[in-house]
Write a protein that holds these residues in place. Structure first.
Motif, PDB file in Angstrom:
ATOM      1  N   HIS A   1       0.782  -1.227   0.000  1.00 39.01           N
ATOM      2  CA  HIS A   1       0.000   0.000   0.000  1.00 39.01           C
ATOM      3  C   HIS A   1       0.821   1.290   0.000  1.00 39.01           C
ATOM      4  CE1 HIS A   1      -3.712  -2.269   0.629  1.00 39.01           C
ATOM      5  NE2 HIS A   1      -3.033  -3.009   1.490  1.00 39.01           N
ATOM      6  N   VAL A   2       2.048   1.254   0.493  1.00 37.45           N
ATOM      7  CA  VAL A   2       2.864   2.461   0.538  1.00 37.45           C
ATOM      8  C   VAL A   2       3.816   2.522  -0.657  1.00 37.45           C
ATOM      9  CG1 VAL A   2       4.550   3.783   1.864  1.00 37.45           C
ATOM     10  CG2 VAL A   2       2.688   2.587   3.044  1.00 37.45           C
ATOM     11  N   VAL A   3       4.407   1.408  -0.999  1.00 39.85           N
ATOM     12  CA  VAL A   3       5.349   1.372  -2.125  1.00 39.85           C
ATOM     13  C   VAL A   3       4.735   1.938  -3.414  1.00 39.85           C
ATOM     14  CG1 VAL A   3       6.526  -0.206  -3.715  1.00 39.85           C
ATOM     15  CG2 VAL A   3       6.896  -0.404  -1.246  1.00 39.85           C
ATOM     16  N   PRO A   4       3.477   1.603  -3.762  1.00 39.89           N
ATOM     17  CA  PRO A   4       2.907   2.178  -4.992  1.00 39.89           C
ATOM     18  C   PRO A   4       2.871   3.707  -4.983  1.00 39.89           C
ATOM     19  CG  PRO A   4       1.596   0.306  -4.288  1.00 39.89           C
ATOM     20  CD  PRO A   4       2.576   0.587  -3.180  1.00 39.89           C
ATOM     21  N   VAL A   5       2.707   4.313  -3.818  1.00 39.08           N
ATOM     22  CA  VAL A   5       2.724   5.775  -3.705  1.00 39.08           C
ATOM     23  C   VAL A   5       4.145   6.299  -3.878  1.00 39.08           C
ATOM     24  CG1 VAL A   5       2.199   7.754  -2.237  1.00 39.08           C
ATOM     25  CG2 VAL A   5       0.709   5.740  -2.191  1.00 39.08           C
ATOM     26  N   LEU A   6       5.110   5.606  -3.265  1.00 42.31           N
ATOM     27  CA  LEU A   6       6.502   6.038  -3.350  1.00 42.31           C
ATOM     28  C   LEU A   6       7.036   5.960  -4.779  1.00 42.31           C
ATOM     29  CD1 LEU A   6       8.000   4.372  -0.127  1.00 42.31           C
ATOM     30  CD2 LEU A   6       7.068   6.672  -0.397  1.00 42.31           C
ATOM     31  N   ARG A   7       6.479   5.079  -5.581  1.00 44.24           N
ATOM     32  CA  ARG A   7       6.940   4.941  -6.967  1.00 44.24           C
ATOM     33  C   ARG A   7       6.784   6.247  -7.749  1.00 44.24           C
ATOM     34  NH1 ARG A   7       8.148  -0.205  -7.970  1.00 44.24           N
ATOM     35  NH2 ARG A   7       6.942  -1.870  -6.961  1.00 44.24           N
ATOM     36  N   ASN A   8       5.864   7.090  -7.328  1.00 41.52           N
ATOM     37  CA  ASN A   8       5.606   8.329  -8.057  1.00 41.52           C
ATOM     38  C   ASN A   8       6.596   9.445  -7.723  1.00 41.52           C
ATOM     39  OD1 ASN A   8       3.254   7.225  -9.281  1.00 41.52           O
ATOM     40  ND2 ASN A   8       2.100   7.620  -7.399  1.00 41.52           N
ATOM     41  N   LEU A   9       7.493   9.180  -6.765  1.00 39.06           N
ATOM     42  CA  LEU A   9       8.431  10.215  -6.321  1.00 39.06           C
ATOM     43  C   LEU A   9       9.771  10.079  -7.039  1.00 39.06           C
ATOM     44  CD1 LEU A   9       7.782   9.951  -2.469  1.00 39.06           C
ATOM     45  CD2 LEU A   9       6.779  11.605  -4.057  1.00 39.06           C
ATOM     46  N   PRO A  10      10.378  11.181  -7.445  1.00 43.70           N
ATOM     47  CA  PRO A  10      11.687  11.105  -8.107  1.00 43.70           C
ATOM     48  C   PRO A  10      12.803  10.691  -7.145  1.00 43.70           C
ATOM     49  CG  PRO A  10      11.049  13.389  -7.754  1.00 43.70           C
ATOM     50  CD  PRO A  10       9.853  12.559  -7.398  1.00 43.70           C
ATOM     51  N   SER A  11      12.657  11.069  -5.868  1.00 42.39           N
ATOM     52  CA  SER A  11      13.602  10.643  -4.829  1.00 42.39           C
ATOM     53  C   SER A  11      12.821  10.463  -3.539  1.00 42.39           C
ATOM     54  CB  SER A  11      14.720  11.670  -4.637  1.00 42.39           C
ATOM     55  OG  SER A  11      14.185  12.914  -4.226  1.00 42.39           O
ATOM     56  N   ILE A  12      13.320   9.591  -2.690  1.00 45.41           N
ATOM     57  CA  ILE A  12      12.572   9.187  -1.488  1.00 45.41           C
ATOM     58  C   ILE A  12      13.474   9.353  -0.274  1.00 45.41           C
ATOM     59  CG2 ILE A  12      11.320   7.306  -0.359  1.00 45.41           C
ATOM     60  CD1 ILE A  12      11.078   6.057  -3.245  1.00 45.41           C
ATOM     61  N   ARG A  13      12.937   9.957   0.778  1.00 48.75           N
ATOM     62  CA  ARG A  13      13.656  10.096   2.047  1.00 48.75           C
ATOM     63  C   ARG A  13      12.869   9.400   3.150  1.00 48.75           C
ATOM     64  NH1 ARG A  13      13.619  14.891  -0.358  1.00 48.75           N
ATOM     65  NH2 ARG A  13      11.984  15.712   1.023  1.00 48.75           N
ATOM     66  N   ILE A  14      13.529   8.470   3.828  1.00 45.85           N
ATOM     67  CA  ILE A  14      12.906   7.698   4.905  1.00 45.85           C
ATOM     68  C   ILE A  14      13.746   7.841   6.163  1.00 45.85           C
ATOM     69  CG2 ILE A  14      12.228   5.389   5.694  1.00 45.85           C
ATOM     70  CD1 ILE A  14      11.700   4.627   2.808  1.00 45.85           C
ATOM     71  N   TRP A  15      13.072   8.090   7.277  1.00 47.79           N
ATOM     72  CA  TRP A  15      13.765   8.247   8.564  1.00 47.79           C
ATOM     73  C   TRP A  15      13.353   7.133   9.513  1.00 47.79           C
ATOM     74  CZ3 TRP A  15      12.547  12.664  12.600  1.00 47.79           C
ATOM     75  CH2 TRP A  15      13.445  12.554  13.688  1.00 47.79           C
ATOM     76  N   HIS A  16      14.334   6.354   9.949  1.00 42.60           N
ATOM     77  CA  HIS A  16      14.143   5.381  11.031  1.00 42.60           C
ATOM     78  C   HIS A  16      14.613   6.055  12.317  1.00 42.60           C
ATOM     79  CE1 HIS A  16      13.230   1.481   8.971  1.00 42.60           C
ATOM     80  NE2 HIS A  16      13.693   2.167   7.946  1.00 42.60           N
ATOM     81  N   ALA A  17      13.685   6.545  13.118  1.00 42.11           N
ATOM     82  CA  ALA A  17      14.007   7.247  14.364  1.00 42.11           C
ATOM     83  C   ALA A  17      14.094   6.240  15.504  1.00 42.11           C
ATOM     84  CB  ALA A  17      12.939   8.295  14.669  1.00 42.11           C
ATOM     85  N   GLY A  18      15.246   6.188  16.168  1.00 47.06           N
ATOM     86  CA  GLY A  18      15.466   5.170  17.190  1.00 47.06           C
ATOM     87  C   GLY A  18      15.744   3.831  16.529  1.00 47.06           C
ATOM     88  N   CYS A  19      16.746   3.817  15.652  1.00 48.68           N
ATOM     89  CA  CYS A  19      16.988   2.639  14.799  1.00 48.68           C
ATOM     90  C   CYS A  19      17.641   1.482  15.529  1.00 48.68           C
ATOM     91  CB  CYS A  19      17.845   3.042  13.601  1.00 48.68           C
ATOM     92  SG  CYS A  19      19.562   3.483  14.019  1.00 48.68           S
ATOM     93  N   SER A  20      18.148   1.713  16.741  1.00 50.30           N
ATOM     94  CA  SER A  20      18.823   0.671  17.515  1.00 50.30           C
ATOM     95  C   SER A  20      19.982   0.092  16.697  1.00 50.30           C
ATOM     96  CB  SER A  20      17.817  -0.405  17.942  1.00 50.30           C
ATOM     97  OG  SER A  20      18.411  -1.327  18.816  1.00 50.30           O
ATOM     98  N   THR A  21      20.120  -1.223  16.660  1.00 53.10           N
ATOM     99  CA  THR A  21      21.264  -1.860  16.005  1.00 53.10           C
ATOM    100  C   THR A  21      21.054  -2.073  14.509  1.00 53.10           C
ATOM    101  OG1 THR A  21      20.369  -3.930  16.919  1.00 53.10           O
ATOM    102  CG2 THR A  21      22.261  -2.972  18.026  1.00 53.10           C
ATOM    103  N   GLY A  22      19.974  -1.532  13.946  1.00 51.19           N
ATOM    104  CA  GLY A  22      19.869  -1.423  12.502  1.00 51.19           C
ATOM    105  C   GLY A  22      19.127  -2.500  11.742  1.00 51.19           C
TER     106      GLY A  22
END
Length: 290
Positions: free
Chosen positions: A107-128
């Protein structure tokens, strides 16, 4: 003389605080000292969890009271570092809550496909682990090359582990199950190589990840994001601190951006409740209203 006796009586009455009250004061003084001297702000974390972890550190330092721990922490930075490691809770795994990743893929990936570049923030990422999980998902969907993943945590120690992308080999069986439930499209084992008891994830997954130290409690927004994941972080905060972090997240999320919380977290009782559309209550995934 009478006034003197009355003043003395009042002092004695004030001094007759219960052990619980006295301990709470000690803990408040410890947290205030940590903030003022080192900049770490735990003053609005959940008290029961804080108290338990502080006592774990007291026993670990072979001390007898909160006040003794305070004295040591204020004069010994290495003791402070150990206490911070005790207070910061790191619980994570690859494709944690796999149905969330499956929903995100559909449901989210199809929306992101329309963006020329994508920024995602993992806040409190712990050990990754969850950051690399997202990198794998985006790679499989053909979006990784135009995505930058910002992964932040207040702890330098866990960020060092995250940057190495090497995890215990005995966890790969569980992580493989999560990957399958997250509707992964390939063999999970292709994403890592093994040596002795460790699994090192492919360098390709590191390329577009930026690891950085950031404190949700004291630091400000540093960019605008299309997706913010802040999962199972705020459950350890009191209501006041949760409100401050929600404000930071709201200010950092672009219009129609997506917010992902942990399964026990919500925005229902915050002033931002009306600013999001709940996409799925099971996975706590929201879309910021335009």
């Amino acid at each position: 003389m009478i006034r003197s006796m009355q003043s003395s009586s009042k002092v004695e009455q004030k001094g007759q605080a219960s052990d619980d009250e006295r301990e709470r004061i000690e803990i408040e003084l410890l947290l205030e000292g940590m903030f003022r001297l080192y900049g770490y702000d735990f003053r609005h974390y959940s008290y029961p969890s804080l108290r338990r972890r502080i006592w774990n550190r007291i026993y670990g330092e072979r001390l007898n009271s909160v006040s003794e721990l305070q004295a040591k922490v204020l004069h010994d930075p290495s003791s402070m570092k150990r206490l911070v490691s005790e207070l910061v809770i790191h619980v994570t795994e690859m494709f944690r809550d796999p149905h969330m990743f499956a929903y995100f893929r559909k449901h989210v990936v199809p929306v992101l496909r329309n963006l020329p570049s994508i920024r995602i923030w993992h806040a409190g990422c712990s050990t990754g682990e969850e950051v690399y999980s997202m990198a794998i998902l985006l790679h499989e969907e053909g979006l990784y090359e135009r995505t930058t993943l910002y992964a932040t945590d207040m702890s330098e120690d866990v960020l060092q582990i995250a940057g190495q992308a090497t995890y215990p080999l005995n966890k790969m069986k569980e992580y493989t199950k999560n990957y399958i439930l997250a509707e992964g499209k390939d063999e999970f084992s292709k994403y890592y190589s093994t040596s002795e008891n460790a699994a090192a994830f492919h360098p390709l997954l590191h390329n577009n990840i930026v690891f950085a130290q950031h404190n949700l409690v004291t630091d400000r927004s540093f960019n605008e994001f299309h997706v913010i994941l802040c999962r199972n972080v705020m459950i350890y905060f009191d209501a006041e601190l949760q409100a401050r972090v929600h404000e930071l997240i709201y200010d950092s999320l672009c219009q129609s951006g997506f917010l992902v919380l942990g399964d026990k977290e919500t925005i229902t009782f915050t002033k931002y409740a009306g600013c999001y559309e709940l996409l799925t209550s099971e996975e706590k995934l929201y879309c910021k209203k335009s």
